[in-house]
Write a protein that holds these residues in place. Structure first.
Motif, PDB file in Angstrom:
ATOM      1  N   LYS A 190       0.822  -1.224   0.000  1.00 33.56           N
ATOM      2  CA  LYS A 190       0.000   0.000   0.000  1.00 33.56           C
ATOM      3  C   LYS A 190       0.850   1.265   0.000  1.00 33.56           C
ATOM      4  CE  LYS A 190      -3.743  -2.337   2.460  1.00 33.56           C
ATOM      5  NZ  LYS A 190      -4.605  -2.357   3.657  1.00 33.56           N
ATOM      6  N   GLY A 191       1.749   1.335  -0.951  1.00 38.56           N
ATOM      7  CA  GLY A 191       2.524   2.557  -1.113  1.00 38.56           C
ATOM      8  C   GLY A 191       3.868   2.490  -0.423  1.00 38.56           C
ATOM      9  N   GLY A 192       4.801   3.348  -0.881  1.00 41.60           N
ATOM     10  CA  GLY A 192       6.126   3.374  -0.298  1.00 41.60           C
ATOM     11  C   GLY A 192       6.997   2.268  -0.839  1.00 41.60           C
ATOM     12  N   ILE A 193       8.252   2.275  -0.439  1.00 39.80           N
ATOM     13  CA  ILE A 193       9.206   1.245  -0.854  1.00 39.80           C
ATOM     14  C   ILE A 193       9.408   0.319   0.330  1.00 39.80           C
ATOM     15  CG2 ILE A 193      11.511   0.795  -1.777  1.00 39.80           C
ATOM     16  CD1 ILE A 193      11.533   3.655  -2.831  1.00 39.80           C
ATOM     17  N   LYS A 194       8.716  -0.818   0.299  1.00 40.66           N
ATOM     18  CA  LYS A 194       8.715  -1.669   1.495  1.00 40.66           C
ATOM     19  C   LYS A 194      10.099  -2.206   1.825  1.00 40.66           C
ATOM     20  CE  LYS A 194       7.322  -6.070  -0.640  1.00 40.66           C
ATOM     21  NZ  LYS A 194       6.346  -7.171  -0.583  1.00 40.66           N
ATOM     22  N   GLN A 195      10.964  -2.354   0.812  1.00 46.01           N
ATOM     23  CA  GLN A 195      12.310  -2.860   1.073  1.00 46.01           C
ATOM     24  C   GLN A 195      13.130  -1.896   1.935  1.00 46.01           C
ATOM     25  OE1 GLN A 195      10.902  -2.706  -1.926  1.00 46.01           O
ATOM     26  NE2 GLN A 195      11.097  -4.656  -2.995  1.00 46.01           N
ATOM     27  N   LEU A 196      12.707  -0.622   1.987  1.00 43.71           N
ATOM     28  CA  LEU A 196      13.465   0.396   2.713  1.00 43.71           C
ATOM     29  C   LEU A 196      12.805   0.787   4.026  1.00 43.71           C
ATOM     30  CD1 LEU A 196      14.572   2.690  -0.264  1.00 43.71           C
ATOM     31  CD2 LEU A 196      15.673   0.642   0.660  1.00 43.71           C
ATOM     32  N   GLU A 197      11.803   0.044   4.451  1.00 40.42           N
ATOM     33  CA  GLU A 197      11.138   0.330   5.721  1.00 40.42           C
ATOM     34  C   GLU A 197      12.032  -0.079   6.889  1.00 40.42           C
ATOM     35  OE1 GLU A 197       7.910   1.419   6.858  1.00 40.42           O
ATOM     36  OE2 GLU A 197       7.884   2.400   4.908  1.00 40.42           O
ATOM     37  N   GLY A 198      12.301   0.859   7.792  1.00 41.77           N
ATOM     38  CA  GLY A 198      13.126   0.561   8.953  1.00 41.77           C
ATOM     39  C   GLY A 198      12.402  -0.338   9.945  1.00 41.77           C
ATOM     40  N   VAL A 199      13.077  -1.392  10.399  1.00 34.78           N
ATOM     41  CA  VAL A 199      12.493  -2.309  11.387  1.00 34.78           C
ATOM     42  C   VAL A 199      13.413  -2.504  12.585  1.00 34.78           C
ATOM     43  CG1 VAL A 199      11.092  -3.550   9.690  1.00 34.78           C
ATOM     44  CG2 VAL A 199      13.423  -4.336  10.159  1.00 34.78           C
ATOM     45  N   GLY A 200      14.656  -2.047  12.503  1.00 35.95           N
ATOM     46  CA  GLY A 200      15.605  -2.158  13.602  1.00 35.95           C
ATOM     47  C   GLY A 200      15.646  -0.888  14.424  1.00 35.95           C
ATOM     48  N   PRO A 201      16.312  -0.905  15.585  1.00 36.65           N
ATOM     49  CA  PRO A 201      16.319   0.256  16.490  1.00 36.65           C
ATOM     50  C   PRO A 201      17.033   1.471  15.925  1.00 36.65           C
ATOM     51  CG  PRO A 201      17.808  -1.464  17.281  1.00 36.65           C
ATOM     52  CD  PRO A 201      17.002  -2.062  16.178  1.00 36.65           C
ATOM     53  N   ASN A 202      17.893   1.264  14.921  1.00 38.74           N
ATOM     54  CA  ASN A 202      18.593   2.391  14.295  1.00 38.74           C
ATOM     55  C   ASN A 202      18.181   2.565  12.840  1.00 38.74           C
ATOM     56  OD1 ASN A 202      20.650   3.053  16.530  1.00 38.74           O
ATOM     57  ND2 ASN A 202      20.894   0.841  16.251  1.00 38.74           N
ATOM     58  N   GLY A 203      16.963   2.123  12.534  1.00 42.49           N
ATOM     59  CA  GLY A 203      16.463   2.252  11.173  1.00 42.49           C
ATOM     60  C   GLY A 203      16.903   1.142  10.249  1.00 42.49           C
ATOM     61  N   GLU A 204      17.501   0.072  10.788  1.00 41.68           N
ATOM     62  CA  GLU A 204      17.923  -1.048   9.945  1.00 41.68           C
ATOM     63  C   GLU A 204      16.713  -1.640   9.226  1.00 41.68           C
ATOM     64  OE1 GLU A 204      20.810  -0.976  13.472  1.00 41.68           O
ATOM     65  OE2 GLU A 204      18.632  -0.848  13.189  1.00 41.68           O
ATOM     66  N   ILE A 205      16.928  -2.056   7.985  1.00 35.33           N
ATOM     67  CA  ILE A 205      15.879  -2.718   7.223  1.00 35.33           C
ATOM     68  C   ILE A 205      16.112  -4.232   7.279  1.00 35.33           C
ATOM     69  CG2 ILE A 205      15.594  -0.712   5.718  1.00 35.33           C
ATOM     70  CD1 ILE A 205      17.120  -2.222   3.559  1.00 35.33           C
ATOM     71  N   ILE A 206      15.122  -4.997   6.843  1.00 36.51           N
ATOM     72  CA  ILE A 206      15.250  -6.458   6.894  1.00 36.51           C
ATOM     73  C   ILE A 206      16.508  -6.915   6.161  1.00 36.51           C
ATOM     74  CG2 ILE A 206      14.239  -8.629   6.077  1.00 36.51           C
ATOM     75  CD1 ILE A 206      11.502  -7.530   6.742  1.00 36.51           C
ATOM     76  N   THR A 207      16.796  -6.296   5.025  1.00 34.48           N
ATOM     77  CA  THR A 207      17.974  -6.682   4.238  1.00 34.48           C
ATOM     78  C   THR A 207      19.263  -6.559   5.038  1.00 34.48           C
ATOM     79  OG1 THR A 207      16.909  -6.081   2.167  1.00 34.48           O
ATOM     80  CG2 THR A 207      19.302  -6.140   2.163  1.00 34.48           C
ATOM     81  N   ASP A 208      19.349  -5.567   5.917  1.00 35.83           N
ATOM     82  CA  ASP A 208      20.552  -5.412   6.740  1.00 35.83           C
ATOM     83  C   ASP A 208      20.832  -6.677   7.541  1.00 35.83           C
ATOM     84  OD1 ASP A 208      21.408  -2.759   6.160  1.00 35.83           O
ATOM     85  OD2 ASP A 208      19.759  -1.974   7.351  1.00 35.83           O
ATOM     86  N   TYR A 209      19.789  -7.296   8.074  1.00 35.67           N
ATOM     87  CA  TYR A 209      19.976  -8.503   8.884  1.00 35.67           C
ATOM     88  C   TYR A 209      20.370  -9.694   8.013  1.00 35.67           C
ATOM     89  CZ  TYR A 209      18.179  -5.678  12.632  1.00 35.67           C
ATOM     90  OH  TYR A 209      18.051  -4.674  13.563  1.00 35.67           O
ATOM     91  N   SER A 210      19.845  -9.752   6.791  1.00 34.40           N
ATOM     92  CA  SER A 210      20.263 -10.809   5.867  1.00 34.40           C
ATOM     93  C   SER A 210      21.724 -10.643   5.486  1.00 34.40           C
ATOM     94  CB  SER A 210      19.382 -10.796   4.614  1.00 34.40           C
ATOM     95  OG  SER A 210      18.061 -11.184   4.916  1.00 34.40           O
ATOM     96  N   VAL A 211      22.130  -9.415   5.186  1.00 33.36           N
ATOM     97  CA  VAL A 211      23.527  -9.156   4.832  1.00 33.36           C
ATOM     98  C   VAL A 211      24.431  -9.490   6.009  1.00 33.36           C
ATOM     99  CG1 VAL A 211      25.189  -7.355   4.239  1.00 33.36           C
ATOM    100  CG2 VAL A 211      22.982  -7.444   3.063  1.00 33.36           C
ATOM    101  N   TYR A 212      24.045  -9.079   7.194  1.00 34.48           N
ATOM    102  CA  TYR A 212      24.835  -9.365   8.395  1.00 34.48           C
ATOM    103  C   TYR A 212      25.010 -10.871   8.581  1.00 34.48           C
ATOM    104  CZ  TYR A 212      26.285  -9.127  13.320  1.00 34.48           C
ATOM    105  OH  TYR A 212      26.976  -9.241  14.506  1.00 34.48           O
ATOM    106  N   ASP A 213      23.912 -11.621   8.448  1.00 34.22           N
ATOM    107  CA  ASP A 213      23.973 -13.076   8.606  1.00 34.22           C
ATOM    108  C   ASP A 213      24.824 -13.725   7.516  1.00 34.22           C
ATOM    109  OD1 ASP A 213      22.384 -13.014  10.858  1.00 34.22           O
ATOM    110  OD2 ASP A 213      20.525 -13.448   9.777  1.00 34.22           O
ATOM    111  N   ALA A 224      21.211   5.643  -0.589  1.00 41.30           N
ATOM    112  CA  ALA A 224      21.253   6.434   0.639  1.00 41.30           C
ATOM    113  C   ALA A 224      20.889   5.600   1.862  1.00 41.30           C
ATOM    114  CB  ALA A 224      20.299   7.630   0.517  1.00 41.30           C
ATOM    115  N   ALA A 225      19.898   4.726   1.719  1.00 36.97           N
ATOM    116  CA  ALA A 225      19.405   3.961   2.865  1.00 36.97           C
ATOM    117  C   ALA A 225      20.234   2.720   3.167  1.00 36.97           C
ATOM    118  CB  ALA A 225      17.954   3.550   2.626  1.00 36.97           C
ATOM    119  N   VAL A 226      20.872   2.149   2.146  1.00 37.53           N
ATOM    120  CA  VAL A 226      21.534   0.858   2.325  1.00 37.53           C
ATOM    121  C   VAL A 226      22.987   0.876   1.856  1.00 37.53           C
ATOM    122  CG1 VAL A 226      21.405  -1.615   1.834  1.00 37.53           C
ATOM    123  CG2 VAL A 226      19.306  -0.267   1.942  1.00 37.53           C
ATOM    124  N   GLY A 227      23.179   1.127   0.574  1.00 37.35           N
ATOM    125  CA  GLY A 227      24.486   0.944  -0.041  1.00 37.35           C
ATOM    126  C   GLY A 227      25.608   1.727   0.589  1.00 37.35           C
TER     127      GLY A 227
END
Length: 301
Positions: free
Chosen positions: A17-40, A63-66
């Protein structure tokens, strides 16, 4: 052996429903789900990350990830999935007329041809897979992946359901040796009233059924397979078509024709992701719980 993580992040996210869901922050410092996959993945031994994105989200994604990952010393490259990226020998004007829907995950991974130079694991950007999946996948790839001897991380269906609507999963059948026999892309899977099993078209599906979450271990030759198959796929399309070139269908076809094998690597981790906007708070809570348990540091990168 060097291995790459390929992250498919070009999806349009229509159900969000709008927005770029891949860039939605879910961690305490704005980390996105992809950040946790990359970390793992990095923790498991992967040494390069390739993001598949669209040009229209390039600036936001960088800006958000790379930029943050590069500053942390992560090797990052990009591939671009665009509707207009079609091979010679097809009527592009006809195929693109009125087409809005992407060409699918097979087309997304094909965009990495000429960029990848090592065996790789491909994942969705908006799915959390857990550490075990990355460890098992990396071990398989570094043991020396044989030609057309792929692998797939599997999850129990009960661990992959949303509380807020239906999901699409690749329901799998395996043989006695743990190899894939069949994967059927199945839509409109709902959590059953008992909270464990699932419902598909009114029929009960056991919660321990193995499913694919589009986490595949592949070799470079697979990109040639994709390239040849995509041309054949396009030649069968009509103007205004919406059919997609999908990894489960492609790999399932190779297995059915005995042109490839797929070792299924079962994992016990619980999936979570942002399929619907209502899913976000549950992901935030799950990430915080993992941080509280010491699985992740409060700040990843």
């Amino acid at each position: 052996m060097k291995t790459a993580l390929v992250v498919m992040a070009a999806g349009m996210g229509s159900r969000f429903k709008g927005g770029i869901k891949q860039l939605e922050g879910v961690g305490p410092n704005g980390e996105i789900i992809t950040d946790y996959s990359v970390y793992d993945a990095l923790e498991a031994g992967f040494d390069e990350v390739v993001f598949i994105i669209r040009h229209d989200i390039e600036e936001a994604f960088h800006a958000a990830v790379g930029q943050r990952l590069v500053k942390a010393g992560v090797s990052v490259r990009y591939a671009y999935q665009e509707l207009s990226d079609l091979p010679d020998g097809v009527d592009a004007a006809k195929l693109l007329a009125g087409r809005v829907k992407p060409w699918g995950t097979g087309h997304a991974v094909l965009s990495c041809k000429g960029i990848l130079d090592r065996p790789f694991t491909v994942i969705n950007a908006d799915d959390y897979y857990g550490k075990e999946a990355f460890r098992r996948m990396h071990q398989y790839l570094t043991d020396g992946i044989a030609k057309r001897a792929y692998c797939m991380a599997s999850f129990q269906l009960k661990n992959t359901l949303s509380d807020h609507g239906s999901v699409t999963r690749g329901i799998c059948k395996t043989d006695a040796t743990g190899h894939l026999v069949e994967v059927v892309e199945t839509k409109n899977i709902l959590k059953a009233p008992n909270g464990v099993d699932a419902m598909v078209d009114g029929a009960l599906v056991p919660g321990d059924t193995l499913v694919s979450m589009n986490m595949w271990g592949l070799d470079l030759e697979f990109l040639d397979v994709l390239e040849r198959g995509f041309l054949t796929f396009l030649q069968g399309q009509q103007e205004g078509g919406t059919e997609e070139y999908l990894l489960p269908t492609i790999i399932g076809g190779l297995v059915a024709s005995q042109s490839a094998t797929v070792k299924v690597l079962p994992t016990g981790d619980k999936w979570f992701g942002v399929t619907y906007r209502e899913d976000k708070q549950g992901v935030v809570d799950s990430i915080q719980a993992l941080i509280n348990q010491g699985v992740y540091p409060a700040k990843l990168f």
